[in-house]
Enzyme design. Structure first.
Site, short mmCIF file in Angstrom:
data_model
loop_
_atom_site.label_atom_id
_atom_site.label_comp_id
_atom_site.label_asym_id
_atom_site.label_seq_id
_atom_site.Cartn_x
_atom_site.Cartn_y
_atom_site.Cartn_z
N SER A 80 2.31 -12.38 9.95
CA SER A 80 3.18 -13.39 10.53
C SER A 80 3.28 -13.19 12.04
CB SER A 80 4.55 -13.34 9.85
OG SER A 80 5.34 -14.47 10.18
N GLU A 110 -3.50 -18.43 8.22
CA GLU A 110 -2.49 -18.75 7.21
C GLU A 110 -1.25 -19.25 7.94
OE1 GLU A 110 0.64 -17.10 6.69
OE2 GLU A 110 0.35 -15.78 8.42
N HIS A 123 1.94 -15.74 3.34
CA HIS A 123 3.32 -15.49 2.90
C HIS A 123 3.42 -15.74 1.41
CE1 HIS A 123 3.82 -15.72 7.23
NE2 HIS A 123 5.05 -15.25 7.09
#
Length: 313
Positions: free
Chosen positions: A103, A216, A286
């Site tokens: 992230s 992602e 995630h």
């Protein structure tokens, strides 16, 4: 048993219960867990002010731990990129400390690769992956164990059926029995799409040519995903890669205004705009089931029918 150092370089830890569960689970697995003195600090939305988080990264590098694991992602690393101790982090990696996260951690990974060429790992975070109320995902834990033991050599997954039309042309062009896609000696890099695209035009985005780029994201509507992919496309970044791997894009909601516009629409459009192969289904993002990926490492990619294999061992 490994020495794992937990620190918070991004957003403040709000879910203290998940933090405690994550620490306990790592300890139950036999690891020695050391918690940074500012791991639970809070300043506005951040895990401490900028200087606190910069110091925490420095302490992680100086810890001598086998694994430096972030508590969570969120936001905060991009604002402190100019002041991070990159040489100290790279030296720690040379001595055996593996930096792991995802992230917002993408910002540190990209900047570290751009400044030093050092390899870090896209993988779990303490709270999100080890601190779940349910049992942590078996595949994630197995990949983490491989990293701890120094045994990880690659990862594989099955491409979704939606990839078959894009692979059909490559398969027909390949000689019978040969792989429909084979990439060798390519730098693996990438991470969170939003974070990575925000680094375009800065010194913190590595200039990787002939690489394998993985992406992602979470909580981003498909049109926002397309807008950011368009940024990478028009900046010439996608065209310089040997392959683009798309992981999980989840936790968004389509609305009546979309009228059929969805994530697959974005993927199909992207494939029409670039000659770079675009593969989906990479088990990373995630989501509970995630592999660990060595950012900055040389890899080989092989696609045979629907089976995709990524090697770095």
């Amino acid at each position: 048993m490994s020495h794992i150092y937990i620190y918070s370089p991004s957003s403040a830890v709000r879910d203290k219960a998940a933090f405690r569960r994550g620490v306990k689970r790592l300890q139950q697995l036999g690891h020695e867990v050391e918690i940074d003195e500012a791991a639970l600090a809070s300043h506005m939305r951040f895990a401490g002010d900028d200087s606190t988080r910069i110091a925490a990264v420095g302490r992680a590098a100086a810890s001598g731990a086998d694994i430096a694991l972030i508590s969570r992602g969120g936001y905060g690393l991009t604002r402190i990129l100019p002041d991070l101790p990159y040489k100290q982090i790279a030296k720690a990696i040379t001595k055996g400390t593996q930096f792991v996260g995802l992230s917002d951690f993408t910002a540190l990974q990209c900047a570290l690769l751009a400044k030093t060429g050092a390899v870090s790992w896209a993988g779990p975070a303490l709270g999100e992956d080890f601190g779940t109320e349910d049992t942590p995902d078996d595949i994630m834990e197995a990949c983490f164990d491989d990293l701890v033991c120094g045994q990880g050599e690659g990862s594989g997954w099955q491409l979704p059926k939606s990839d078959l039309p894009a692979l059909a042309a490559r398969r027909s062009a390949a000689a019978e029995g040969q792989a429909s896609l084979k990439v060798g000696n390519a730098t693996l890099w990438g991470g969170n799409l939003t974070v990575l695209s925000s680094l375009v035009g800065t010194p913190w985005l590595p200039r990787v040519k002939g690489g394998v780029l993985f992406l992602e994201d979470v909580n981003e509507h498909p049109y926002r995903i397309e807008r950011q992919l368009t940024q990478l496309l028009h900046a010439g970044i996608l065209g310089e890669q040997k392959a683009v791997l798309l992981g999980s894009f989840n936790r968004y909601q389509l609305g009546p205004h979309d009228k059929g516009f969805k994530l697959q629409t974005v993927v199909d459009w992207l494939r029409s705009q670039t000659r770079t192969p675009v593969l989906t289904g990479l088990p990373f993002g995630h989501v509970p089931t995630k592999v660990l990926l060595p950012v900055g490492h040389q890899v080989d990619l092989l696609v045979q029918d629907r089976d995709a294999l990524l090697f770095w061992g």
